[in-house]
Design a protein around this motif. Sequence first.
Motif, PDB file in Angstrom:
ATOM      1  N   CYS A 168      37.036  37.510  49.819  1.00 32.38           N
ATOM      2  CA  CYS A 168      37.508  37.538  48.426  1.00 32.38           C
ATOM      3  C   CYS A 168      38.435  38.723  48.196  1.00 32.38           C
ATOM      4  N   PHE A 169      38.045  39.871  48.706  1.00 38.64           N
ATOM      5  CA  PHE A 169      38.909  41.046  48.549  1.00 38.64           C
ATOM      6  C   PHE A 169      40.231  40.849  49.273  1.00 38.64           C
ATOM      7  N   TYR A 176      32.779  44.512  35.199  1.00 38.79           N
ATOM      8  CA  TYR A 176      32.165  44.468  36.533  1.00 38.79           C
ATOM      9  C   TYR A 176      30.825  45.209  36.539  1.00 38.79           C
ATOM     10  N   SER A 236      30.212  45.761  46.489  1.00 42.95           N
ATOM     11  CA  SER A 236      31.255  44.752  46.608  1.00 42.95           C
ATOM     12  C   SER A 236      32.617  45.434  46.679  1.00 42.95           C
ATOM     13  N   ARG A 237      33.490  44.885  47.517  1.00 43.78           N
ATOM     14  CA  ARG A 237      34.839  45.427  47.648  1.00 43.78           C
ATOM     15  C   ARG A 237      35.769  44.961  46.530  1.00 43.78           C
ATOM     16  N   ILE A 238      35.368  43.976  45.756  1.00 41.89           N
ATOM     17  CA  ILE A 238      36.269  43.359  44.782  1.00 41.89           C
ATOM     18  C   ILE A 238      36.800  44.358  43.753  1.00 41.89           C
ATOM     19  N   PRO A 275      37.146  38.054  41.458  1.00 36.97           N
ATOM     20  CA  PRO A 275      38.411  38.802  41.501  1.00 36.97           C
ATOM     21  C   PRO A 275      39.384  38.465  40.386  1.00 36.97           C
ATOM     22  N   ALA A 289      38.175  50.098  49.110  1.00 35.89           N
ATOM     23  CA  ALA A 289      37.322  49.020  49.619  1.00 35.89           C
ATOM     24  C   ALA A 289      36.438  49.511  50.760  1.00 35.89           C
ATOM     25  N   ASP A 291      32.270  38.619  51.001  1.00 34.06           N
ATOM     26  CA  ASP A 291      32.909  39.520  50.026  1.00 34.06           C
ATOM     27  C   ASP A 291      34.255  40.015  50.535  1.00 34.06           C
ATOM     28  N   LEU A 305      40.294  46.202  44.064  1.00 31.10           N
ATOM     29  CA  LEU A 305      41.602  45.658  43.694  1.00 31.10           C
ATOM     30  C   LEU A 305      42.207  46.404  42.505  1.00 31.10           C
ATOM     31  N   ARG A 316      31.354  33.724  43.061  1.00 30.53           N
ATOM     32  CA  ARG A 316      31.928  34.798  43.889  1.00 30.53           C
ATOM     33  C   ARG A 316      33.454  34.713  43.880  1.00 30.53           C
ATOM     34  N   GLY A 349      42.573  38.551  47.320  1.00 32.49           N
ATOM     35  CA  GLY A 349      43.151  39.259  46.179  1.00 32.49           C
ATOM     36  C   GLY A 349      44.143  40.324  46.600  1.00 32.49           C
TER      37      GLY A 349
END
Length: 634
Positions: free
Chosen positions: A52-53, A339, A157-159, A426, A148, A49, A162, A422, A56
């Motif tokens: 992905c963050f 989300y 999740s940190r996404i 983002p 995050a 995760d 963003l 996954r 982004g």
Amino acid sequence: MAIVVETSINEAQGSVSGAAGPGKEPSSERRDRARHRLRTWLLSVRVPDVWCFAAGYVLLLPFFVAPLFATRLLPGLDLPFHLAAADMLSKVGHPSSPYAPFYEGGLRVAPYAAHFVALVALAKVMNLLAAHKLIMVLYVAGLPLAMASLLAACRRSRIPALLAFPLAYNLTVHYGFISFALSLPVVLWLLAEMTKLVWSESRRSFRARWLVTAGVATLLFLCHLQNFLFGVCAAFAFALFATAPLRRKLLAAATLLPAFAGLAYWHLGSPPVSGQAKLTFSLAWKYLKSHRLDDIGPISILSDLWQRIEILPTHALRGFVDQSHVPACQALVLVVAAYFGIGLLASLAASAEVDALAPRRRRMRLAGMIAFVGALAAYLALPHHLQELELMTFFPRFSVLVLLMSLLLVPAGLLRFRGLLRLALPLPALVLGVLYGHQLYAHYRAYGTEVAGFVAVAERTPPGGRAMGLIFDRKSKVVQVESALVGLAGFYPALRPALGSMVPPAYCGLRHMPCRLKKSTDAIISPWAPQSFSPAKMLPTFDYYFVHSAPAGHDPWRGYHGMFALLAQSGTWAVFGKRPGPVVPDPPPMPVPAPVSVPPPPPAPAEAGRKAGMRKALPSAAASRKLAAPSARR
């Protein structure tokens, strides 16, 4: 005896004959198996995760840092006043400080101090404008990182963090409430550190995190009082609902005590605002209740609350005159809702699985809900303005906090996605960020064009003088903030730095500001009242006067035109300088001589006789009227 059957010949014959034999099956099966393995890998590979963050974050960061460099002067109603106060603080104690005859003050333990300390410290090695831009770059870059960190601490999740990129350019930034804006990442940082602290089982790590959390809480108090009160309440809720022993919870809550000690020191040691009574809780409640009821007016309470919810997108990212921030905020809310829905479905689909962290996630979900409800309650319950407590545009500033806290409501189910799914998570935040970042850059560039006239005349103004502004048209054609241009003259010490450069810093005398007027003086006027400018009172104090859009027929130099010289002009902006020498009013106008009546010369004898005969021949005027009257009636 063993019997061995040779099948190679038959297989070869089958392939030659063209029948559906097994000749092609191994290669096709291998391809099918390869596709299946690839598809399975793409759908099930564990993409962290945090990766992905991070991807982004790296993609969006340039889009949201670029607007800060699209204009030389950043928008912000109160920003020039704060930079002027920082300039004054940087010259405190210097015998030649131009502020010394009028102001006193210095850095102290108080809200707002963090911003001023950072400006004064950075101003030792760079220009004030550069120092502020550096602070803003760190703020824009730090808000998603703080969000995050909080989501990761809550096992989320940190996404969704963003989405903090567009939220960085919110109402408080464009109104110049810089200390409030800077306190937003500190609030998130405090909640993240408090969560990590209560889950620290190692004694050594607990001690280190205790010191860090106490330091962050103190920093939050030094940033802004309102977010400090919200942050410590939310941090206490995070400590209370964590799955940890009671003793550890109490020790974690004790990290807030040093910050409360600073609050008590400031509150008890700061004198009340001139003309106001000593602030007490009962008096503050009286002010809050009175102004909130005034806001409600004749409509019902439910109607008022619904109206505030409807206008939340208008307030959160405010804003620009073309209202482009409103659909951007609405799109952001839709992405958060998406989300939330995706995470909820994933959580329900995997509810039968055994998850060791499930109890911890449930407890932190409750803490996040309390933080969101607290921010929403502040937005709905507080009045618009609270002059007695030095608070203007009060409840709208909490709109951005509501949206930030809403990210805590996104379920942890987003962490259950693997592979391409996954990687696709983002994308909504990325698309929104790229589009809105482009809009921000275009609007900030347009604002830079709008204030280019002021920058041009300021650069042609000599440094080292005392300046003031006469801003008759305060509205911006780009930024939707009332009186957005009123404080532009406050940038003079930053644009033309020198020991003698000075502009009057506004808001001196308020409890949280680091400056006070030494004595009442008529030489300092409100920037909102340029019509009250009096040349006789201002000329002994100020050297330069920035004028913007003076009304037709208005004469600000009345009686002292000879004391002012035009130094530069660009568009609707002009700067005038005081001529050297003593202040001397215009000379009185020269008296106009009265007209002298000269009697006509006596007529010649022959002509006199002719005129006398004419008088006998012609009737008098009265007789003429009597003669003409009947014909008029006909």
